[in-house]
Design a protein around this motif. Structure first.
Motif, PDB file in Angstrom:
ATOM      1  N   PRO A  42       0.685  -1.048  -0.355  1.00 61.40           N
ATOM      2  CA  PRO A  42      -0.112   0.236  -0.533  1.00 61.40           C
ATOM      3  C   PRO A  42       1.038   1.510   0.307  1.00 61.40           C
ATOM      4  O   PRO A  42       1.747   1.409   1.053  1.00 61.40           O
ATOM      5  CB  PRO A  42      -0.799   0.233   1.012  1.00 61.40           C
ATOM      6  N   VAL A  43       0.163   2.238  -0.546  1.00 62.26           N
ATOM      7  CA  VAL A  43       1.174   3.984  -0.997  1.00 62.26           C
ATOM      8  C   VAL A  43       0.502   4.439  -0.144  1.00 62.26           C
ATOM      9  O   VAL A  43      -0.704   5.458  -0.799  1.00 62.26           O
ATOM     10  CB  VAL A  43       1.557   3.908  -1.796  1.00 62.26           C
ATOM     11  N   PRO A  44       0.316   5.330   1.094  1.00 63.14           N
ATOM     12  CA  PRO A  44      -0.893   5.995   1.692  1.00 63.14           C
ATOM     13  C   PRO A  44      -0.433   7.728   0.715  1.00 63.14           C
ATOM     14  O   PRO A  44      -1.146   8.498   0.929  1.00 63.14           O
ATOM     15  CB  PRO A  44      -0.390   5.963   2.741  1.00 63.14           C
ATOM     16  N   ASP A  45       1.364   8.265   0.851  1.00 63.37           N
ATOM     17  CA  ASP A  45       1.722   9.169   0.505  1.00 63.37           C
ATOM     18  C   ASP A  45       2.622   8.449  -0.951  1.00 63.37           C
ATOM     19  O   ASP A  45       3.750   8.141  -0.540  1.00 63.37           O
ATOM     20  CB  ASP A  45       2.324  10.043   1.642  1.00 63.37           C
ATOM     21  N   THR A  49       7.061   8.778  -0.724  1.00 63.69           N
ATOM     22  CA  THR A  49       7.513   7.130  -1.667  1.00 63.69           C
ATOM     23  C   THR A  49       8.196   7.571  -2.632  1.00 63.69           C
ATOM     24  O   THR A  49       9.625   7.014  -2.488  1.00 63.69           O
ATOM     25  CB  THR A  49       6.152   6.428  -1.521  1.00 63.69           C
ATOM     26  N   VAL A  50       8.150   8.720  -3.703  1.00 71.95           N
ATOM     27  CA  VAL A  50       9.401   8.727  -4.377  1.00 71.95           C
ATOM     28  C   VAL A  50      10.362   8.996  -4.101  1.00 71.95           C
ATOM     29  O   VAL A  50      11.712   9.006  -4.056  1.00 71.95           O
ATOM     30  CB  VAL A  50       8.538  10.024  -5.074  1.00 71.95           C
ATOM     31  N   ALA A  51      10.256  10.571  -2.592  1.00 73.46           N
ATOM     32  CA  ALA A  51      11.409  10.299  -1.855  1.00 73.46           C
ATOM     33  C   ALA A  51      12.266   9.930  -1.410  1.00 73.46           C
ATOM     34  O   ALA A  51      13.296   9.422  -1.323  1.00 73.46           O
ATOM     35  CB  ALA A  51      11.135  11.897  -1.449  1.00 73.46           C
ATOM     36  N   ARG A  52      11.596   8.392  -1.072  1.00 74.43           N
ATOM     37  CA  ARG A  52      12.452   7.645   0.242  1.00 74.43           C
ATOM     38  C   ARG A  52      12.960   6.783  -1.004  1.00 74.43           C
ATOM     39  O   ARG A  52      13.815   6.460  -1.301  1.00 74.43           O
ATOM     40  CB  ARG A  52      11.450   6.466   0.841  1.00 74.43           C
ATOM     41  N   ILE A  53      12.166   6.564  -1.785  1.00 73.58           N
ATOM     42  CA  ILE A  53      12.881   5.239  -3.576  1.00 73.58           C
ATOM     43  C   ILE A  53      14.037   5.621  -3.574  1.00 73.58           C
ATOM     44  O   ILE A  53      15.375   5.219  -4.065  1.00 73.58           O
ATOM     45  CB  ILE A  53      11.477   4.949  -4.050  1.00 73.58           C
ATOM     46  N   LEU A  54      13.834   7.444  -3.613  1.00 74.39           N
ATOM     47  CA  LEU A  54      15.038   8.180  -4.630  1.00 74.39           C
ATOM     48  C   LEU A  54      16.241   8.153  -3.808  1.00 74.39           C
ATOM     49  O   LEU A  54      17.276   7.479  -4.493  1.00 74.39           O
ATOM     50  CB  LEU A  54      15.143   9.177  -5.444  1.00 74.39           C
ATOM     51  N   ALA A  55      15.883   8.390  -3.086  1.00 75.06           N
ATOM     52  CA  ALA A  55      17.179   8.008  -1.781  1.00 75.06           C
ATOM     53  C   ALA A  55      17.781   6.205  -1.716  1.00 75.06           C
ATOM     54  O   ALA A  55      19.204   6.807  -1.207  1.00 75.06           O
ATOM     55  CB  ALA A  55      16.720   8.336   0.295  1.00 75.06           C
ATOM     56  N   ASN A 121       5.567   3.853 -11.990  1.00 72.86           N
ATOM     57  CA  ASN A 121       5.994   3.738 -12.915  1.00 72.86           C
ATOM     58  C   ASN A 121       7.326   4.502 -13.763  1.00 72.86           C
ATOM     59  O   ASN A 121       8.437   3.596 -14.313  1.00 72.86           O
ATOM     60  CB  ASN A 121       5.391   3.575 -14.642  1.00 72.86           C
ATOM     61  N   LEU A 122       7.157   5.491 -13.364  1.00 75.02           N
ATOM     62  CA  LEU A 122       8.510   6.376 -14.076  1.00 75.02           C
ATOM     63  C   LEU A 122       9.869   6.038 -12.554  1.00 75.02           C
ATOM     64  O   LEU A 122      11.005   6.057 -12.965  1.00 75.02           O
ATOM     65  CB  LEU A 122       8.524   8.006 -13.584  1.00 75.02           C
ATOM     66  N   LEU A 123       9.852   5.699 -11.663  1.00 76.67           N
ATOM     67  CA  LEU A 123      10.825   4.654 -10.866  1.00 76.67           C
ATOM     68  C   LEU A 123      11.082   3.310 -11.220  1.00 76.67           C
ATOM     69  O   LEU A 123      12.463   3.453 -11.634  1.00 76.67           O
ATOM     70  CB  LEU A 123       9.698   4.785  -9.309  1.00 76.67           C
ATOM     71  N   ALA A 124      10.637   2.243 -11.772  1.00 74.22           N
ATOM     72  CA  ALA A 124      10.699   0.744 -11.866  1.00 74.22           C
ATOM     73  C   ALA A 124      11.824   1.860 -13.524  1.00 74.22           C
ATOM     74  O   ALA A 124      12.299   1.119 -13.476  1.00 74.22           O
ATOM     75  CB  ALA A 124       9.697   0.860 -12.560  1.00 74.22           C
ATOM     76  N   ALA A 209       9.743  19.205  -2.560  1.00 81.07           N
ATOM     77  CA  ALA A 209      10.422  18.128  -2.206  1.00 81.07           C
ATOM     78  C   ALA A 209      11.115  17.882  -4.022  1.00 81.07           C
ATOM     79  O   ALA A 209       9.801  17.427  -4.760  1.00 81.07           O
ATOM     80  CB  ALA A 209      10.368  16.643  -1.600  1.00 81.07           C
ATOM     81  N   GLN A 210      12.068  17.958  -4.910  1.00 81.26           N
ATOM     82  CA  GLN A 210      12.964  18.044  -6.039  1.00 81.26           C
ATOM     83  C   GLN A 210      13.757  16.266  -6.411  1.00 81.26           C
ATOM     84  O   GLN A 210      14.589  16.968  -5.141  1.00 81.26           O
ATOM     85  CB  GLN A 210      13.547  19.010  -6.107  1.00 81.26           C
ATOM     86  N   PRO A 211      13.138  15.671  -6.392  1.00 80.18           N
ATOM     87  CA  PRO A 211      14.296  14.552  -6.930  1.00 80.18           C
ATOM     88  C   PRO A 211      15.742  14.843  -7.745  1.00 80.18           C
ATOM     89  O   PRO A 211      15.059  16.343  -8.378  1.00 80.18           O
ATOM     90  CB  PRO A 211      13.361  13.303  -7.963  1.00 80.18           C
ATOM     91  N   LYS A 212      16.665  14.667  -6.982  1.00 74.63           N
ATOM     92  CA  LYS A 212      17.694  14.914  -7.451  1.00 74.63           C
ATOM     93  C   LYS A 212      17.953  13.210  -8.462  1.00 74.63           C
ATOM     94  O   LYS A 212      18.358  12.540  -7.812  1.00 74.63           O
ATOM     95  CB  LYS A 212      18.495  15.628  -6.775  1.00 74.63           C
TER      96      LYS A 212
END
Length: 243
Positions: A42-45, A49-55, A121-124, A209-212
């Motif tokens: 589940p992805v409540p936020d 999640t994007v910030a955590r996965i990129l880190a 999908n972008l993360l994948a 938050a900006q993905p870098k």
């Protein structure tokens, strides 16, 4: 100049062992990239999640870079490396790649909804971009070690003297990072609180938050095989080939 038997291997034994071990890693990566997973996490936020996965991706690629660099002193430049030492070094490298694959599978397992599916999908695809670059590099390592003469000819390198065969792992920024940045900016703006009538607008600050791109994307991780190849390999005598 020491003369080699025509059937003598061009590369030292430890590099042949390295090539076979890396072949297995390449096959595992290729197979794992085709894994199909059912989204169950589940992805409540999604923004968080994007910030955590990129880190996480950042840390995982840094580890791959470290383990790749370790192959130079532990195997390639280590003339006393035993088969066991080679397999251990490759095992540490493979463990770092498996962490990347685990991150990729985690992203595929995200049960996103709405336009959160776009971010997932972008993360994948960002993960796939990096894993494909690593797989291509592994294939180049395996090919070069299996047939250094063909690698020399393909690159148009000199066929005599000591020839450097650079095996460079270059990790480039995934194109999906730009799209992720746009997605994050759009969704961060939606969360920006509006100033109340009693609050001066100047006192409200927005820090989306900006993905870098991970800071090491443009870092080159290089292993160089120094092979002494003489004209004999193309018709005369041959020097020893070593690193």
């Amino acid at each position: 100049m020491q003369q080699n038997h025509p059937d003598a291997p061009l590369l030292p034994h430890r590099l042949s062992v390295l090539g076979e071990a890396m072949r297995a890693v390449a096959q595992h990566v290729w197979t794992a990239l085709d894994d199909k997973l059912v989204p169950t996490i589940p992805v409540p936020d999604m923004l968080a999640t994007v910030a955590r996965i990129l880190a996480m991706l950042d840390a995982q690629i840094q580890l791959v870079s470290v383990r790749t660099n370790d192959l130079m002193p532990e195997v390639i430049a280590n003339q006393t490396a035993s088969d066991l030492a080679v397999y251990r070094a490759v095992g540490r490298f493979e463990a770092s790649v498996r962490e990347l694959l685990a991150g990729y599978h985690q992203v595929l397992s995200l049960a996103a909804f709405g336009d959160g599916v776009i971010a997932r999908n972008l993360l994948a695809n960002a993960y796939r971009h990096t894993l494909n670059e690593i797989h291509d590099w592994l294939c180049e390592v395996v090919f070069t070690i299996a047939d250094p003469l063909a690698a020399i000819q393909r690159r148009g390198l000199p066929s005599s003297g000591h020839v450097e065969l650079p095996l460079t792992l270059t990790l480039t920024p995934a194109p999906e990072l730009d799209e992720l940045a746009k997605w994050v900016a759009q969704h961060s703006a939606r969360r920006t609180p509006r100033p109340s009538p009693r609050t001066p607008a100047a006192s409200v600050t927005t820090r989306p938050a900006q993905p870098k791109s991970p800071g090491f994307w443009d870092t080159l991780t290089t292993a160089i095989l120094l092979c002494g190849i003489s004209n004999a390999l193309f018709g005369s005598d041959a020097d020893d080939c070593d690193v």
